[in-house]
Design a protein around this motif. Structure first.
Motif, PDB file in Angstrom:
ATOM      1  N   PRO A  34       0.827  -1.217   0.000  1.00 43.72           N
ATOM      2  CA  PRO A  34       0.000   0.000   0.000  1.00 43.72           C
ATOM      3  C   PRO A  34       0.861   1.267   0.000  1.00 43.72           C
ATOM      4  CG  PRO A  34      -0.797  -1.556   1.631  1.00 43.72           C
ATOM      5  CD  PRO A  34       0.512  -2.085   1.130  1.00 43.72           C
ATOM      6  N   ASP A  67      -1.300   9.058  -9.945  1.00 42.10           N
ATOM      7  CA  ASP A  67      -2.214   8.803  -8.835  1.00 42.10           C
ATOM      8  C   ASP A  67      -2.134   7.355  -8.376  1.00 42.10           C
ATOM      9  OD1 ASP A  67      -3.109  11.402  -8.895  1.00 42.10           O
ATOM     10  OD2 ASP A  67      -4.784  10.961 -10.235  1.00 42.10           O
ATOM     11  N   PRO A  69      -3.928   4.126  -6.976  1.00 41.02           N
ATOM     12  CA  PRO A  69      -5.316   3.644  -7.038  1.00 41.02           C
ATOM     13  C   PRO A  69      -5.908   3.509  -5.632  1.00 41.02           C
ATOM     14  CG  PRO A  69      -3.785   1.848  -7.441  1.00 41.02           C
ATOM     15  CD  PRO A  69      -2.959   3.096  -7.353  1.00 41.02           C
ATOM     16  N   LYS A  70      -7.191   3.775  -5.524  1.00 39.18           N
ATOM     17  CA  LYS A  70      -7.912   3.597  -4.265  1.00 39.18           C
ATOM     18  C   LYS A  70      -8.430   2.162  -4.222  1.00 39.18           C
ATOM     19  CE  LYS A  70      -7.649   7.850  -2.807  1.00 39.18           C
ATOM     20  NZ  LYS A  70      -6.713   8.173  -1.761  1.00 39.18           N
ATOM     21  N   HIS A  72     -10.670  -0.660  -2.206  1.00 41.69           N
ATOM     22  CA  HIS A  72     -11.745  -0.774  -1.212  1.00 41.69           C
ATOM     23  C   HIS A  72     -11.604  -2.095  -0.471  1.00 41.69           C
ATOM     24  CE1 HIS A  72     -15.585  -0.139   0.684  1.00 41.69           C
ATOM     25  NE2 HIS A  72     -15.943  -1.373   0.353  1.00 41.69           N
ATOM     26  N   ALA A  79      -7.170   1.142   5.994  1.00 43.04           N
ATOM     27  CA  ALA A  79      -8.392   1.671   5.380  1.00 43.04           C
ATOM     28  C   ALA A  79      -8.921   2.862   6.180  1.00 43.04           C
ATOM     29  CB  ALA A  79      -9.445   0.578   5.293  1.00 43.04           C
ATOM     30  N   SER A  80      -9.433   3.838   5.446  1.00 45.17           N
ATOM     31  CA  SER A  80     -10.040   5.012   6.074  1.00 45.17           C
ATOM     32  C   SER A  80     -11.459   4.673   6.521  1.00 45.17           C
ATOM     33  CB  SER A  80     -10.054   6.169   5.073  1.00 45.17           C
ATOM     34  OG  SER A  80     -10.903   5.848   3.985  1.00 45.17           O
ATOM     35  N   THR A  82     -14.056   5.335   5.043  1.00 48.91           N
ATOM     36  CA  THR A  82     -14.839   4.910   3.882  1.00 48.91           C
ATOM     37  C   THR A  82     -14.468   3.500   3.430  1.00 48.91           C
ATOM     38  OG1 THR A  82     -13.261   5.852   2.322  1.00 48.91           O
ATOM     39  CG2 THR A  82     -15.047   7.298   3.080  1.00 48.91           C
ATOM     40  N   HIS A  84     -11.404   2.662   2.207  1.00 48.19           N
ATOM     41  CA  HIS A  84     -10.420   2.738   1.112  1.00 48.19           C
ATOM     42  C   HIS A  84      -9.017   3.008   1.649  1.00 48.19           C
ATOM     43  CE1 HIS A  84     -14.207   3.548  -1.027  1.00 48.19           C
ATOM     44  NE2 HIS A  84     -13.584   3.009  -2.068  1.00 48.19           N
ATOM     45  N   TYR A  85      -8.034   2.530   0.909  1.00 48.20           N
ATOM     46  CA  TYR A  85      -6.638   2.877   1.172  1.00 48.20           C
ATOM     47  C   TYR A  85      -5.924   3.011  -0.166  1.00 48.20           C
ATOM     48  CZ  TYR A  85      -5.435  -2.046   0.357  1.00 48.20           C
ATOM     49  OH  TYR A  85      -5.274  -3.289  -0.204  1.00 48.20           O
ATOM     50  N   ASP A  86      -4.769   3.688  -0.135  1.00 50.16           N
ATOM     51  CA  ASP A  86      -3.987   3.881  -1.359  1.00 50.16           C
ATOM     52  C   ASP A  86      -3.236   2.605  -1.703  1.00 50.16           C
ATOM     53  OD1 ASP A  86      -4.743   6.519  -1.639  1.00 50.16           O
ATOM     54  OD2 ASP A  86      -2.999   7.313  -0.579  1.00 50.16           O
ATOM     55  N   ASN A  89       1.134   2.081  -7.480  1.00 52.65           N
ATOM     56  CA  ASN A  89       0.974   2.435  -8.895  1.00 52.65           C
ATOM     57  C   ASN A  89       1.894   1.612  -9.800  1.00 52.65           C
ATOM     58  OD1 ASN A  89       3.417   3.667  -8.355  1.00 52.65           O
ATOM     59  ND2 ASN A  89       2.782   5.713  -8.999  1.00 52.65           N
TER      60      ASN A  89
END
Length: 129
Positions: A34, A67, A69-70, A72, A79-80, A82, A84-86, A89
């Motif tokens: 991540p 960027d 990718p997010k 889920h 994870a936040s 919501t 999601h985490y980064d 790339n």
């Protein structure tokens, strides 16, 4: 260009390609890490006595700023709220293509190195006669 300079140029190419392959390997190894950003390298001409020698070296390593990718996954520790985490790339297809290119370039430099060495040895034999 003499034999010794040719060998120096070819050796610099092999060294640079092996370093490039190391960075590609790091990218592949961290494809699922991540927040990992892909490492990118470029080649620079080496300057000797104020002039380009024909040899190359690896330039500074740069991180791909595209960027991330997010992903889920609400159960992931990063994870936040919501869920999601980064992600990373790193594109494995691009990394595999870069690895193949580095490998082939290394092999081409190695074959030329061997040919130059053989020619140098043959010249030494002729000069001894």
């Amino acid at each position: 260009m003499g034999f010794s300079n040719t060998l120096e140029v070819l050796a610099s190419g092999m060294k640079s390609q092996s370093q490039r392959l190391r960075h590609v390997s790091e990218n592949i190894a961290n494809a699922d890490t991540p927040g990992y950003r892909r490492k990118m390298v470029s080649f620079e001409a080496m300057v000797k006595a104020g002039e380009k020698s024909g040899a190359v070296q690896l330039g500074p390593v740069q991180l791909d700023q595209s960027d991330l990718p997010k992903v889920h996954d609400p159960s992931h520790p990063l994870a936040s709220e919501t869920g999601h985490y980064d992600g990373s790339n790193v594109d494995l297809l691009i990394e595999l293509a870069d690895a193949r290119e580095a490998q082939r370039s290394y092999e081409a430099n190695l074959k030329m190195f061997e040919q130059t060495r053989k020619m140098s040895n043959k010249l030494n034999e002729i000069m001894r006669q």
